[in-house]
Scaffold this motif. Structure first.
Motif: not given
Lengths: 293, 307
Positions: B151, B154, B160
């Protein structure tokens, strides 16, 4: 123990010098230091906070990226772990195994450390400390057979014995360095006053060693509570300890993340609470021998 | 001593005199016997198993096969040598970063400041946390789909990563976990060493005009030498034997490609998943010899330097 005892006066003086010196430090350094310290704390604490936060989420919320920080907390996971998965039983097992293995190790380890310290039995000390070097796996196979033949695998006795293998060398190591730093004069004085050697040890040295005993005992308890490998092989359905119980959570196809994190919190929180209150002892135990060279 | 208590000879007094005279071995014996029975006997047994073809069950008949197990293991380039390499990469890499990072943090904490107590508590927490729970915690954080790590990547626009589930990223990720958990240990050891140092050499170097880096490199670090070596020895032994976080995150065999299979994991798998006791014992004996050799080199060098 050695370190804190002997280092105190030095630390005190360096402290006063340091405060005087601090005024000369440039402002930029001060800011750098505060930021660096904050980052350090963040690095070590944030993952633990994350674990706790996840334990309060439903599995739906854990899978939802928009609910990373904002969600409705729930205690369902704890309810699941504690009542439906019988974690009270595992807590009980972990506690007794850790407590009894610590007590037995203290009982045989402390006199041994005393003798090794007072009579400079370096070779014997080395033999006990070898236990700290040997990979635990190499002992597990023979143990498993011996104890399986005696039909003891799955009982508490075997678990306690195996955890003593971790606890005893630790206790001997910490107590040797503690006894090395306690003065002989008090014992000699007690002998002049009519106590025997053993009497002097029991009535003078032992009471004076309470901080050392606390250090060794607390660390041994923590290491036993955290131990995974021995219990993984040697525990049975009724003697399963917490780390094994957590591991079994993921043996199935899909992972119940919320409950897994709640279980992880349940196993770590008691030990962290102990650590908070006994910080001084833990640090002195972990750093025993650090300054001996 | 003894003459004083034997004024009224009685059975108890005799026992007491005897006990006091032999207190050295009386005190040491229980621990020594415990160690002997629980460690020396199993170790001897492992040594014996390593020259047999024992498998399936130890009660099953097995034959002495001499050193053929050793030959088989030492020529095994598929599992054994990669495991040796991973053990070294894991230990060496983690230990090096722990020492550097630990030294930085220890220096940061060395001089007193407000809130010192809280920072010390914070760095103690990873150290006492149960390794299996720590493994599970990082397993969630590094989960490729729902983990916080991806996350964050991101948010900053980096693609990822597979982290623990990748064939080549699993070992470095686990090294990171080891670093997270054990750097505090290094910090505490070095800090204990630092606080025991006297201020004078540092002060003298300052007066001579040395800057902070020079004072650290030429004054503080050489004085800390003994502490650093003790730290390396203690942490190194534990890192070589790392089991909990590897097994908790990757399970049996160190993952489907054996990507995190170190010697300890390999030996455990041979023993308890494949019940191949002969080979497992051979691997363990070699592993043990390896640790002893490293220990010996470190302590021998220390003694050589001291004299």
């Amino acid at each position: 123990m050695t370190t804190t005892l002997s280092a105190r006066p030095v630390a005190e003086t360096s402290r006063s010098i340091a405060t005087a010196r601090r005024r000369r430090k440039p402002r930029a350094y001060k800011i750098f230091r505060v930021v660096a310290l904050a980052l350090t704390v963040l690095l070590f604490v944030a993952p633990l906070v994350w674990m706790f936060v996840a334990s309060l989420k439903t599995n739906v919320d854990i899978y939802d990226a928009s609910k990373t920080l904002f969600f409705t907390p729930t205690f369902d996971n704890y309810d699941n772990v504690l009542s439906r998965n019988n974690y009270f039983g595992f807590i009980f097992n972990s506690f007794w195994v850790a407590l009894l293995s610590t007590l037995f190790s203290l009982l045989i380890g402390v006199p041994a450390a005393y003798a090794m310290s007072r009579f400079a039995m370096h070779r014997s000390a080395l033999v006990v400390l070898m236990a700290r070097i040997i990979p635990g796996v190499s002992l597990l196979v023979p143990w498993y057979f011996i104890f399986a033949n005696m039909r003891l695998v799955g009982g508490f006795g075997v678990l306690i014995l195996s955890h003593m293998f971790v606890a005893l060398p630790l206790i001997v190591y910490i107590m040797i360095s503690y006894f090395d730093s306690t003065p002989l004069e008090l014992e000699e004085q007690a002998q002049v006053d009519g106590l025997t050697h053993i009497g002097a040890f029991l009535r003078i040295t032992l009471p004076l060693s309470v901080p050392g005993l606390a250090t060794a005992g607390i660390l041994s308890f923590i290491f036993s509570w955290n131990n995974f490998m021995f219990a993984l092989v040697l525990s049975g359905a009724n003697t399963k300890t917490l780390p094994v119980a957590i591991f079994n959570f993921v043996s199935y196809a899909s992972i119940d993340w919320g409950s897994l994190m709640a279980a992880a919190v349940v196993v770590t929180v008691p030990i962290m609470v102990i650590a908070l209150f006994t910080q001084k002892y833990i640090v002195s135990g972990l750093t025993a021998g650090a300054t001996k060279g | 001593m003894t003459t004083m208590v034997t004024t009224k000879p009685s059975r108890w007094k005799n026992y007491s005199t005897w006990a006091n005279r032999h207190r050295k071995w009386l005190f040491a014996a229980p621990a020594m016997i415990f160690v002997g029975l629980l460690i020396a006997v199993p170790l001897g047994w492992t040594l014996y198993l390593s020259v047999t073809d024992s498998e399936g069950s130890v009660r099953a008949a097995s034959n002495l096969v001499g050193f053929s197990n050793y030959f088989e293991v030492l020529t095994d380039t598929e599992r054994f040598w990669p495991a040796v390499m991973r053990t070294f990469v894991f230990t060496g890499g983690a230990l090096a970063i722990e020492l550097i990072l630990g030294m930085c943090i220890a220096l940061l904490l060395w001089r007193p400041f407000r809130g010192e107590k809280w920072v010390r508590v914070a760095i103690l927490l990873p150290l006492v946390a149960t390794p299996v729970a720590v493994g599970m915690m990082w397993r969630l954080i590094f989960d490729p789909n729902i983990g916080f790590a991806n996350q964050v990547l991101n948010w900053v626009g980096i693609p990822a990563q597979p982290w623990l589930s990748g064939q080549y990223t699993a070992l470095p990720t686990l090294m990171f976990v080891d670093i997270w958990q054990w750097t505090p240990m290094v910090v505490l050891m070095l800090l204990a060493g630092l606080t025991s140092l006297s201020d004078e050499p540092d002060e003298a170097a300052r007066i001579d005009g040395a800057n902070s880096w020079q004072r650290f490199w030429f004054v503080t670090l050489p004085l800390l030498r003994a502490t650093v070596i003790v730290t390396i020895v203690l942490r190194g032994i534990d890192a070589l034997k790392t089991f909990d976080i590897l097994y908790a995150t990757k399970g049996k065999g160190g993952g489907s490609f054996h990507e995190v299979e170190t010697l300890n994991i390999y030996a455990f798998g041979l023993s308890f998943d494949y019940n191949d006791y002969g080979i497992a014992s051979t691997v363990l004996i070699l592993f043990f010899l390896l640790i002893i050799t490293i220990m010996w080199v470190l302590t021998y060098r220390r003694k050589a330097n001291r004299s």
